[in-house]
Design a protein around this motif. Structure first.
Motif, PDB file in Angstrom:
ATOM      1  N   PRO A 312      -8.681  -4.976  -5.334  1.00 18.64           N
ATOM      2  CA  PRO A 312      -7.830  -4.520  -4.101  1.00 18.64           C
ATOM      3  C   PRO A 312      -9.438  -3.632  -2.865  1.00 18.64           C
ATOM      4  CG  PRO A 312      -7.661  -2.953  -6.418  1.00 18.64           C
ATOM      5  CD  PRO A 312      -8.348  -3.845  -7.164  1.00 18.64           C
ATOM      6  N   SER A 313     -10.192  -4.112  -3.892  1.00 22.13           N
ATOM      7  CA  SER A 313     -11.450  -3.644  -2.872  1.00 22.13           C
ATOM      8  C   SER A 313     -12.789  -4.105  -3.358  1.00 22.13           C
ATOM      9  CB  SER A 313     -12.153  -1.934  -3.138  1.00 22.13           C
ATOM     10  OG  SER A 313     -12.365  -1.895  -4.753  1.00 22.13           O
ATOM     11  N   GLU A 316     -14.061  -2.677  -6.841  1.00 18.03           N
ATOM     12  CA  GLU A 316     -13.369  -3.698  -8.212  1.00 18.03           C
ATOM     13  C   GLU A 316     -13.977  -5.132  -7.923  1.00 18.03           C
ATOM     14  OE1 GLU A 316     -11.883  -2.819 -10.544  1.00 18.03           O
ATOM     15  OE2 GLU A 316     -11.428   0.225  -9.978  1.00 18.03           O
ATOM     16  N   THR A 334     -16.691   1.939  -0.309  1.00 14.57           N
ATOM     17  CA  THR A 334     -16.664   2.691  -0.697  1.00 14.57           C
ATOM     18  C   THR A 334     -15.437   2.626  -1.729  1.00 14.57           C
ATOM     19  OG1 THR A 334     -15.465   2.129   1.844  1.00 14.57           O
ATOM     20  CG2 THR A 334     -14.164   4.225   0.985  1.00 14.57           C
ATOM     21  N   PRO A 336     -12.227   3.829  -4.894  1.00 13.80           N
ATOM     22  CA  PRO A 336     -10.503   4.000  -4.505  1.00 13.80           C
ATOM     23  C   PRO A 336     -11.026   4.943  -3.931  1.00 13.80           C
ATOM     24  CG  PRO A 336     -11.951   2.316  -6.631  1.00 13.80           C
ATOM     25  CD  PRO A 336     -12.722   2.872  -5.661  1.00 13.80           C
ATOM     26  N   PRO A 337     -10.008   5.149  -2.879  1.00 13.49           N
ATOM     27  CA  PRO A 337      -9.650   6.168  -2.374  1.00 13.49           C
ATOM     28  C   PRO A 337      -8.419   7.326  -3.441  1.00 13.49           C
ATOM     29  CG  PRO A 337      -9.200   5.260  -0.894  1.00 13.49           C
ATOM     30  CD  PRO A 337      -9.085   4.284  -2.202  1.00 13.49           C
ATOM     31  N   ARG A 339      -4.599   8.022  -4.038  1.00 12.49           N
ATOM     32  CA  ARG A 339      -2.922   6.893  -3.778  1.00 12.49           C
ATOM     33  C   ARG A 339      -2.986   6.712  -2.171  1.00 12.49           C
ATOM     34  NH1 ARG A 339      -3.425   9.534  -7.972  1.00 12.49           N
ATOM     35  NH2 ARG A 339      -4.834   9.035  -9.594  1.00 12.49           N
ATOM     36  N   PHE A 341       0.619   5.436  -0.133  1.00 13.50           N
ATOM     37  CA  PHE A 341       1.432   3.788   0.214  1.00 13.50           C
ATOM     38  C   PHE A 341       2.134   4.526   1.097  1.00 13.50           C
ATOM     39  CE2 PHE A 341       3.426   7.562  -1.350  1.00 13.50           C
ATOM     40  CZ  PHE A 341       3.187   7.893  -3.092  1.00 13.50           C
ATOM     41  N   HIS A 342       2.910   3.598   1.837  1.00 12.31           N
ATOM     42  CA  HIS A 342       3.478   3.470   2.721  1.00 12.31           C
ATOM     43  C   HIS A 342       5.039   3.217   2.559  1.00 12.31           C
ATOM     44  CE1 HIS A 342       0.453   3.308   5.099  1.00 12.31           C
ATOM     45  NE2 HIS A 342      -0.469   2.513   4.871  1.00 12.31           N
ATOM     46  N   THR A 343       6.225   3.693   1.740  1.00  7.52           N
ATOM     47  CA  THR A 343       7.746   4.036   2.200  1.00  7.52           C
ATOM     48  C   THR A 343       7.782   5.376   1.780  1.00  7.52           C
ATOM     49  OG1 THR A 343       7.045   5.163  -0.576  1.00  7.52           O
ATOM     50  CG2 THR A 343       7.172   2.796  -0.583  1.00  7.52           C
ATOM     51  N   GLN A 346       6.709   9.634   2.768  1.00  7.16           N
ATOM     52  CA  GLN A 346       5.450   9.906   2.126  1.00  7.16           C
ATOM     53  C   GLN A 346       4.648   9.453   2.623  1.00  7.16           C
ATOM     54  OE1 GLN A 346       8.277   8.624   0.477  1.00  7.16           O
ATOM     55  NE2 GLN A 346       8.387  10.125  -2.027  1.00  7.16           N
ATOM     56  N   HIS A 400      -5.296   4.209   7.302  1.00 11.45           N
ATOM     57  CA  HIS A 400      -4.278   3.102   6.836  1.00 11.45           C
ATOM     58  C   HIS A 400      -3.212   2.902   8.077  1.00 11.45           C
ATOM     59  CE1 HIS A 400      -7.039   1.931   3.717  1.00 11.45           C
ATOM     60  NE2 HIS A 400      -7.415   2.900   3.352  1.00 11.45           N
ATOM     61  N   PRO A 401      -3.342   0.999   8.899  1.00 12.62           N
ATOM     62  CA  PRO A 401      -1.844   1.332   9.399  1.00 12.62           C
ATOM     63  C   PRO A 401      -1.376   1.642   8.644  1.00 12.62           C
ATOM     64  CG  PRO A 401      -3.568  -0.697   9.464  1.00 12.62           C
ATOM     65  CD  PRO A 401      -3.331   0.032   8.513  1.00 12.62           C
TER      66      PRO A 401
ATOM     67  N   GLY B 298      -3.800  -5.371  -0.267  1.00 13.53           N
ATOM     68  CA  GLY B 298      -5.637  -6.024  -0.123  1.00 13.53           C
ATOM     69  C   GLY B 298      -6.879  -4.632   0.742  1.00 13.53           C
ATOM     70  N   GLY B 299      -7.814  -4.931   0.358  1.00 15.64           N
ATOM     71  CA  GLY B 299      -8.662  -3.887   1.219  1.00 15.64           C
ATOM     72  C   GLY B 299      -7.849  -2.766   1.769  1.00 15.64           C
ATOM     73  N   SER B 301      -8.336  -0.660  -0.447  1.00 11.19           N
ATOM     74  CA  SER B 301      -8.304   0.132  -2.143  1.00 11.19           C
ATOM     75  C   SER B 301      -7.452   1.029  -2.374  1.00 11.19           C
ATOM     76  CB  SER B 301      -9.814   1.389  -1.040  1.00 11.19           C
ATOM     77  OG  SER B 301     -10.498   0.637  -0.501  1.00 11.19           O
ATOM     78  N   LEU B 305      -3.353  -1.026  -8.454  1.00 15.73           N
ATOM     79  CA  LEU B 305      -4.000  -2.043  -9.075  1.00 15.73           C
ATOM     80  C   LEU B 305      -5.112  -2.356  -9.018  1.00 15.73           C
ATOM     81  CD1 LEU B 305      -2.432  -4.458  -9.774  1.00 15.73           C
ATOM     82  CD2 LEU B 305      -2.290  -5.208  -7.842  1.00 15.73           C
ATOM     83  N   THR B 306      -5.920  -2.168 -10.216  1.00 13.50           N
ATOM     84  CA  THR B 306      -7.118  -2.722 -10.600  1.00 13.50           C
ATOM     85  C   THR B 306      -7.816  -3.336 -10.356  1.00 13.50           C
ATOM     86  OG1 THR B 306      -6.945  -0.936 -12.088  1.00 13.50           O
ATOM     87  CG2 THR B 306      -9.560  -1.888 -12.332  1.00 13.50           C
TER      88      THR B 306
END
Lengths: 464, 464
Positions: A312-313, A316, A334, A336-337, A339, A341-343, A346, A400-401, B298-299, B301, B305-306
């Motif tokens: 994911p980065s 990693e 950078t 991993p920040p 966590r 998510f966009h549900t 939240q 994040h968008p 993806g992208g 970070s 998901l490592t």
């Protein structure tokens, strides 16, 4: 000849499923030089069906009706057809026996309500269904020829090709339409907009005279389908005219053509890898494993896709290849920040872990090369492909968008071979899912171009 | 109230694009307690449009028409509407000014043919379009109220919510339909067939009386959507009745419910991983990276998901994790054979590399555990998930199944945590793509169940 389509079923009418059958039928008709005049969707209401059959029975030459031929209480088509034609339903013993045989083969018991699928309007002609329990049937209602078929797409598809379209062509000739041979050719292209292709192919259509070649477009993001339809009195004529236009389309669209007819871009890439004896290792960051998903058919032990590593980065990804993350600049690495998510709600509550105002920086070009080489070396494959992507944050974007929000993404791609590494960068704009699809297609297209010795770098219409 | 839909445009009628607008409108109507009676698709032919408007003008209460409001020669809807109502088109200066402002903001020149988009049938009411240049309009034709809107899905969506559905509800009350509040709730389940869910929920529907709660199903393979629609005179009443049924649905469907309303299963899994502070490493063989594709964005970070490692065979998967392939039995370690692919004629020409008669053997359960643990240990993630799949060749099958051919696959899944490893096996039947989709959903569902402390092993209807 006036041909109408009726698709029946509450699930289609009320939008619980998308109506793909109407488009399927219309496209097949078009491929055979027949045109649909209008299409209708009706629910599971006997009176509505009877009324529609009677109305079209007065105005159309042929009607194709799908759906409503199953064994349940909601399946009303055969009863409505019989009533509209004012005939009785009778048991067709041959079809009943066929059904009994089909159930036997599957080791299943035929229930009482399945028997209704062998009841056909008196005087109708059976239309065979090679793979399902509902046969179709053909009959006249009010002087119009009706063809009834199940709504299951795979069954409808087969029955159109084998039974219904041949009957329509016979009917079309009987009604005095000039006989015609229709041949089609499809090209799929990546990187040109419809308006650009239309412009490049201007003057090629031949729309009048006994032999015509028409050009039509269908958007299938990220690809564009260009379809040539040649129509003539004889096959040699149609073939000759089509091939002349085909030749010119290849000239004009050149390297942008990625596949033809039913082939997918991944089919083409697999074939090239296989015939050239190459094997591929993938390193996917931005594309989340979607390239591996398109190329792989898992469990078939294919030699050409050796391995894919998804992370994911950049951080990693470097770890996964045992590369020292300290080689990355602070902006590139950078970690991993917290966590995100966009549900639903939240999304509003989460705060981005990024210091306010800091922009994402696209990694130096050397980073994609390094990863592509590491993927190749570590796996033993002959080619390595790395795809990275970075969001270019705009001042007003705090993090994040949001889903559906448009942003600009910087995509970097590298292909490592034994002798060298090739790169391709692009800036794509759109919402995340759409840009990801575009990046996957671009990566597959770059593989195709590399394997065919074509330039990677031909600017596409998607790019800023 | 009898509501009809007309979608216009050659590209829709001839199947160049799928008709998604019809389903969009019908679903929105349903959510507001309104029902569509039938839907129609027409091409770009003025006479056909006029005829259809006149015909429905005699029989429907309201008609929604989409498409044909653009600036080109193929856009014929406004002319046909005016002719059908026997009125002239007149320039609406307010809309003209709005368009000039919109073009100005986008830095683009308005062309002469755009002006036609401000021509409306005399007596019609403008229906605002907040984001596009084609306004909609409402008018009577033959005593029926017609609402015209553009075919661009995003614009249609907004105009339905803000303008058209409120007008339809007003009309519905004016025609004496009782006022109604409609509230919906959706459950997505994995592992139960529609007939099983229907059976489990029997007796819950309340279909008569002033307040009703109806239950409907929509197949969305591999999931099933169960939709509850409550309708009452007031909001508190509808909410109360809906919640009572909702409670009972949760009781009866229990652990099989994977997500609700618009959530996807991967949304749910991401949320669980994030809130529980877990991170995940994937090892995908059968599923070709599709699990990583569903979980990753993806992208961004994301910490949970490592890494995902995708390989086409057990042999390559062992290599990828530095495990000694000699630990595999001969049957398990079939090395990658000569390349195979299934595109067109090549499929017939390729010969499988497998000795005739040899059957694939599912790996010992320990193999999936070993890989899941290795994925976890190597990446530093807190969970490892491995998904393997084996084709169970039948005697008549010489090699890999043809596209679309049904076969049985043995799926093995293991989740490695710090303390233990859990496993799940299943035998799924279908064509490869379909079984792969089912395996991906099953893997995501197993993650969900593990993270929620639910049993992994509850037999699904997909399994043999």
């Amino acid at each position: 000849m006036r041909i109408e389509i009726i698709c029946t079923g509450d699930e289609v009418l009320f939008g619980h499923i998308i109506n793909s059958n109407s488009a399927l039928i219309a496209r097949k008709l078009e491929d055979h030089g027949l045109a649909v005049s209008s299409a209708h969707t009706l629910g599971d209401e006997t009176d509505e069906l009877i009324e529609a059959f009677r109305q079209l029975g007065g105005t159309a030459d042929a009607v194709i009706v799908t759906g409503g031929l199953g064994p349940t209480q909601d399946d009303l088509t055969r009863q409505a057809a019989a009533k509209a034609a004012q005939v009785e339903l009778e048991l067709d013993t041959r079809w009943l026996q066929r059904m009994e045989r089909m159930f036997g083969l599957r080791g299943r018991e035929m229930t009482e309500n399945n028997r209704v699928q062998a009841m056909l309007p008196r005087g109708s002609e059976i239309i065979d269904n090679p793979i399902g329990t509902a046969c179709g049937f053909g009959m006249d209602i009010g002087g119009t020829r009706f063809f009834f078929a199940p709504g299951v797409p795979r069954e409808l598809d087969l029955m159109l090709d084998k039974e219904i379209i041949p009957r329509l062509k016979t009917l079309s000739r009987a009604k005095g339409d000039p006989p015609a041979v229709v041949i089609t050719k499809r090209f799929n292209s990546f990187g040109l907009a419809e308006s650009q292709v239309d412009s490049l192919l201007s003057g090629l259509e031949k729309t009048s005279g006994e032999c015509t070649v028409k050009i039509g477009y269908r958007a299938d993001y990220p690809l564009l389908e260009t379809k040539l339809v040649a129509r003539a009195a004889s096959s040699p004529e149609a073939t000759r005219e089509l091939m002349a236009v085909e030749r010119e389309v290849r000239n004009r669209l050149g390297n942008y053509i990625v596949s033809e007819d039913g082939q997918t871009l991944e089919d083409v890439v697999r074939e090239l890898l296989a015939t050239q004896g190459e094997s591929l290792a993938l390193a996917e960051e931005f594309t989340s494993g979607h390239i591996a998903g398109r190329l792989g058919r898992g469990g078939e032990s294919e030699a050409f896709l050796t391995r894919a590593t998804v992370a994911p980065s950049l951080y990693e990804l470097f770890r996964a290849f045992n590369l020292n993350p300290e080689r990355l600049t602070p902006a590139e690495s950078t970690p991993p920040p917290a966590r995100m998510f966009h549900t639903g709600q939240q999304a509003a509550e989460q705060k981005p872990h990024r210091p306010a105002g800091m922009l994402e920086v696209a990694p130096a070009p050397g980073v994609a090369r390094t990863i592509a080489k590491a993927a190749r070396d570590e796996s033993g494959a002959s080619l390595g492909l790395a795809v990275l992507g970075t969001l270019e944050l705009e001042a007003h974007q705090a993090g994040h968008p949001q889903p559906g929000e448009e942003s600009t993404y910087s995509i970097q791609l590298a292909i490592a071979t034994r002798q060298k590494t090739l790169t391709r960068t692009a800036r794509l704009r759109g919402d995340f899912e759409r840009v990801r699809m575009g990046a996957v297609e671009m990566a597959l297209d770059c593989l195709r171009r590399h394997l065919k010795g074509l330039p990677l770098r031909e600017k596409t219409h998607l790019e800023k």
